[in-house]
Design a protein around this motif. Structure first.
Motif, PDB file in Angstrom:
ATOM      1  N   PRO A  10      16.702  -0.368   7.840  1.00  0.00           N
ATOM      2  CA  PRO A  10      15.569  -1.303   7.858  1.00  0.00           C
ATOM      3  C   PRO A  10      13.580  -0.363   7.329  1.00  0.00           C
ATOM      4  CG  PRO A  10      15.591  -0.141   9.836  1.00  0.00           C
ATOM      5  CD  PRO A  10      16.635   0.580   9.361  1.00  0.00           C
ATOM      6  N   GLU A  11      14.044   0.469   6.971  1.00  0.00           N
ATOM      7  CA  GLU A  11      13.138   1.125   6.060  1.00  0.00           C
ATOM      8  C   GLU A  11      12.680   0.726   4.956  1.00  0.00           C
ATOM      9  OE1 GLU A  11      11.460   5.213   8.708  1.00  0.00           O
ATOM     10  OE2 GLU A  11      10.413   3.504  10.076  1.00  0.00           O
ATOM     11  N   ARG A  12      13.838   0.552   4.077  1.00  0.00           N
ATOM     12  CA  ARG A  12      13.070  -0.052   3.198  1.00  0.00           C
ATOM     13  C   ARG A  12      12.586  -0.849   2.129  1.00  0.00           C
ATOM     14  NH1 ARG A  12      19.499   0.285   0.557  1.00  0.00           N
ATOM     15  NH2 ARG A  12      18.344  -0.405  -1.525  1.00  0.00           N
ATOM     16  N   LEU A  13      12.375  -0.818   1.257  1.00  0.00           N
ATOM     17  CA  LEU A  13      11.416  -1.227   1.112  1.00  0.00           C
ATOM     18  C   LEU A  13      11.524  -2.449   0.248  1.00  0.00           C
ATOM     19  CD1 LEU A  13       7.779  -2.339  -0.277  1.00  0.00           C
ATOM     20  CD2 LEU A  13       9.000  -0.521  -2.534  1.00  0.00           C
ATOM     21  N   ASP A  14      13.221  -3.141   0.062  1.00  0.00           N
ATOM     22  CA  ASP A  14      13.223  -3.780  -0.694  1.00  0.00           C
ATOM     23  C   ASP A  14      13.500  -5.157   0.532  1.00  0.00           C
ATOM     24  OD1 ASP A  14      15.335  -2.709   0.397  1.00  0.00           O
ATOM     25  OD2 ASP A  14      17.147  -2.909  -1.582  1.00  0.00           O
ATOM     26  N   VAL A  17       1.013  -1.361  -0.044  1.00  0.00           N
ATOM     27  CA  VAL A  17      -0.070   0.283   0.215  1.00  0.00           C
ATOM     28  C   VAL A  17       1.070   1.045  -0.215  1.00  0.00           C
ATOM     29  CG1 VAL A  17      -1.713   1.756   1.369  1.00  0.00           C
ATOM     30  CG2 VAL A  17      -1.748  -0.653   1.425  1.00  0.00           C
ATOM     31  N   THR A  18       1.025   2.422  -0.685  1.00  0.00           N
ATOM     32  CA  THR A  18       1.792   3.487  -0.875  1.00  0.00           C
ATOM     33  C   THR A  18       0.966   4.291  -0.640  1.00  0.00           C
ATOM     34  OG1 THR A  18       1.388   3.659  -3.676  1.00  0.00           O
ATOM     35  CG2 THR A  18       3.006   2.443  -2.454  1.00  0.00           C
ATOM     36  N   GLY A  19       1.290   4.958   0.293  1.00  0.00           N
ATOM     37  CA  GLY A  19       0.313   6.350   1.161  1.00  0.00           C
ATOM     38  C   GLY A  19       0.028   5.518   2.117  1.00  0.00           C
ATOM     39  N   ALA A  20      -0.045   6.147   3.428  1.00  0.00           N
ATOM     40  CA  ALA A  20      -1.180   6.425   4.563  1.00  0.00           C
ATOM     41  C   ALA A  20      -1.928   6.920   5.044  1.00  0.00           C
ATOM     42  CB  ALA A  20       0.068   5.657   5.636  1.00  0.00           C
ATOM     43  N   GLY A  21      -2.773   7.857   4.653  1.00  0.00           N
ATOM     44  CA  GLY A  21      -3.869   8.146   4.042  1.00  0.00           C
ATOM     45  C   GLY A  21      -5.038   7.612   5.069  1.00  0.00           C
ATOM     46  N   MET A  22      -6.423   8.191   5.118  1.00  0.00           N
ATOM     47  CA  MET A  22      -6.995   7.326   5.211  1.00  0.00           C
ATOM     48  C   MET A  22      -7.507   6.371   4.487  1.00  0.00           C
ATOM     49  SD  MET A  22      -9.773   6.722   7.436  1.00  0.00           S
ATOM     50  CE  MET A  22     -10.140   8.702   8.593  1.00  0.00           C
ATOM     51  N   GLU A  46       5.302   5.151   3.095  1.00  0.00           N
ATOM     52  CA  GLU A  46       4.828   6.130   3.418  1.00  0.00           C
ATOM     53  C   GLU A  46       5.887   7.003   3.948  1.00  0.00           C
ATOM     54  OE1 GLU A  46       2.835  10.022   5.252  1.00  0.00           O
ATOM     55  OE2 GLU A  46       2.274   8.416   4.129  1.00  0.00           O
ATOM     56  N   PRO A  47       5.678   8.310   3.446  1.00  0.00           N
ATOM     57  CA  PRO A  47       7.734   9.228   4.395  1.00  0.00           C
ATOM     58  C   PRO A  47       6.965   9.624   5.194  1.00  0.00           C
ATOM     59  CG  PRO A  47       5.456  10.508   2.618  1.00  0.00           C
ATOM     60  CD  PRO A  47       5.728   8.726   1.982  1.00  0.00           C
ATOM     61  N   ASP A  48       6.210   9.760   6.130  1.00  0.00           N
ATOM     62  CA  ASP A  48       5.363  10.404   7.517  1.00  0.00           C
ATOM     63  C   ASP A  48       5.471   9.605   8.646  1.00  0.00           C
ATOM     64  OD1 ASP A  48       3.152  11.371   9.825  1.00  0.00           O
ATOM     65  OD2 ASP A  48       3.620  13.035   8.732  1.00  0.00           O
ATOM     66  N   PRO A  49       6.112   9.863   9.176  1.00  0.00           N
ATOM     67  CA  PRO A  49       6.663   8.876   9.999  1.00  0.00           C
ATOM     68  C   PRO A  49       5.479   8.739  11.357  1.00  0.00           C
ATOM     69  CG  PRO A  49       8.290  10.852  11.174  1.00  0.00           C
ATOM     70  CD  PRO A  49       7.378  11.699   9.525  1.00  0.00           C
ATOM     71  N   ALA A  50       5.509   9.363  10.895  1.00  0.00           N
ATOM     72  CA  ALA A  50       3.927   9.052  12.422  1.00  0.00           C
ATOM     73  C   ALA A  50       2.184   8.691  11.751  1.00  0.00           C
ATOM     74  CB  ALA A  50       3.026  10.681  12.910  1.00  0.00           C
ATOM     75  N   ARG A  51       2.212   8.443  10.684  1.00  0.00           N
ATOM     76  CA  ARG A  51       1.518   7.504   9.681  1.00  0.00           C
ATOM     77  C   ARG A  51       2.233   6.272   9.699  1.00  0.00           C
ATOM     78  NH1 ARG A  51      -1.826  11.641   5.362  1.00  0.00           N
ATOM     79  NH2 ARG A  51      -1.662  12.678   6.496  1.00  0.00           N
ATOM     80  N   ARG A  52       3.774   6.413   9.249  1.00  0.00           N
ATOM     81  CA  ARG A  52       4.095   4.436   9.300  1.00  0.00           C
ATOM     82  C   ARG A  52       4.078   4.023  11.227  1.00  0.00           C
ATOM     83  NH1 ARG A  52       8.634   8.282   6.783  1.00  0.00           N
ATOM     84  NH2 ARG A  52      10.026   7.205   9.122  1.00  0.00           N
ATOM     85  N   ASP A  65       9.845   3.529   4.636  1.00  0.00           N
ATOM     86  CA  ASP A  65      10.105   4.835   3.954  1.00  0.00           C
ATOM     87  C   ASP A  65      10.658   4.970   2.463  1.00  0.00           C
ATOM     88  OD1 ASP A  65      10.638   7.387   3.832  1.00  0.00           O
ATOM     89  OD2 ASP A  65      12.003   7.811   4.823  1.00  0.00           O
ATOM     90  N   PRO A  66       9.348   5.383   1.727  1.00  0.00           N
ATOM     91  CA  PRO A  66       9.863   5.603   0.527  1.00  0.00           C
ATOM     92  C   PRO A  66      11.379   6.242   0.039  1.00  0.00           C
ATOM     93  CG  PRO A  66       8.531   6.843   0.601  1.00  0.00           C
ATOM     94  CD  PRO A  66       7.767   6.390   2.080  1.00  0.00           C
TER      95      PRO A  66
END
Length: 386
Positions: free
Chosen positions: A251-255, A200-205, A225-231, A243-244
């Motif tokens: 450790p937060e890389r997608l791969d 899922v790309t994007g941690a909006g609603m 998601e770039p925003d740490p609070a939403r992650r 984190d994109p």
């Protein structure tokens, strides 16, 4: 509380008068419009708004980045109570709508008879109308939920919600939650969710709602998601948060997250849900898929840059790319059912960071535009004076 006085037939007078907040152009404050009289046609209802939430499209409109017909009453995520019912008004299941019902309703009004409606694409009806998107005109002044009341028209999916479901959880069902259901339905046409690897790309609603729904269905979900609070919130839901923008040995890389899927016996991502609207995220959603995967794009609802795609990779990997916009009545029903059964175990109410009185709508929209909160609430509370 408002008193409804029926004058003659379908004509209603309300005391005090319902008030809608009318938007005209970027940079101009909302104007309050009183609508003392309402005429309910067959199949219609008048609903008093308990709470509305501000969607990203509302913010885009007031910024001027999303075209809109003006003057306009914004707002299409809400929960409210039925205070007047026209003849033959029904809920989405066909049962009679009743006074006092606590309800949410679809963003779209559809005819049910055109070729698109007959194909099941009611959200793209030939004579489509949308709450919070239509120019204010005589006879439908109460057309958006940034108001004390909404005139709900025939052809709207109306779903009753329980008294126990918090308004903060119920209101987004009319857009974000139901659209997330539609996105996962689209994905499920190619890949079963149970046991699948999902990005899922994007941690909006919408993205967070899709995450919660997919996890409930048995998927393992990566949220980018770039925003740490939403992650952090995505991780609370049970997702692997990345984190994109992460580089190097982070450790937060997608791969790294995809390697973690493999370690769990999930060899590749077969479903991606693009909910951010960013061109780079759309590229990631397609690029990350394994053989036979499906990318569901739903975040791109305003004009943006074109996304380069290598057709050969689509062909050789048997990739499906599809779009989702809005939802059907059944998907709204299932969105409400999900919220009813899960709200006690999921902190979805925390996604509404603040609630403003209707009179303070401009301040609420300004706060929503900062992105500090996933959603901002608007409650009639202290009524504005036209």
């Amino acid at each position: 509380m408002h008193t409804v006085v029926r004058v003659a037939g379908p004509d209603l007078i309300l005391r005090p008068s319902p008030v809608a907040m009318v938007w005209n152009e970027p940079g101009r404050p909302h104007d309050a419009l009183a609508a003392p009289g309402v005429r309910l046609s067959p199949g219609e209802a008048l609903v008093e708004v308990e709470l509305a939430t501000i969607c990203g499209s509302d913010v885009n409109t007031v910024r001027g980045t999303q075209p809109a017909a003006t003057p306009l009453v914004l707002g299409h995520e809400q929960v409210g109570r039925v205070v007047a019912v026209g003849e033959r008004a029904v809920r989405s299941d066909g049962s009679p709508l009743e006074l006092g019902d606590r309800v949410v309703w679809s963003v779209t009004v559809s005819c049910g008879e055109c070729d698109r409606c007959r194909r099941g694409l009611t959200q793209k009806c030939r004579s489509l109308a949308k709450y919070g998107h239509e120019r204010v005109h005589r006879g439908w002044e109460l057309s958006g939920s940034f108001a004390t009341h909404v005139q709900v028209r025939s052809g709207t999916a109306i779903v009753r919600v329980s008294e126990q479901l918090p308004a903060l959880v119920a209101a987004p069902a009319s857009c974000a939650t139901a659209t997330a259901v539609a996105a996962l339905d689209a994905a499920s046409t190619r890949v079963g969710l149970d046991g699948a690897g999902v990005l899922v790309t994007g941690a909006g609603m919408i993205g967070l709602s899709a995450t919660a729904l997919a996890i409930e269905a048995g998927a393992t979900v990566i949220v980018s998601e770039p925003d740490p609070a939403r992650r952090a919130f995505a991780a609370r839901l049970g997702a692997i948060a990345v984190d994109p923008g992460a580089r190097g040995s982070s450790p937060e890389r997608l791969d790294t997250a995809i390697d973690a899927l493999a370690a769990r016996g999930i060899p590749e991502v077969l479903i991606s849900i693009e909910a951010s609207g960013a061109a780079s995220a759309a590229q990631t959603a397609v690029r990350t898929l394994g053989v036979g995967g499906i990318a569901v794009l739903l975040g791109s609802v305003t004009p943006g840059p074109e996304v380069p795609v290598d057709p050969e990779t689509i062909v050789r990997r048997l990739i499906t790319v599809t779009g989702v916009h809005n939802y059907t009545a059944d998907q709204l029903v299932r969105a409400v059912a999900f919220l009813e059964r899960s709200w006690r175990g999921l902190p979805l109410d925390e996604l509404i960071g603040a609630t403003h009185a209707l009179a303070d709508l401009d301040a609420a929209l300004a706060e929503a535009a900062t992105g500090r909160h996933v959603r901002v609430g608007v409650a009639p509370g202290r009524r504005p004076h036209p």
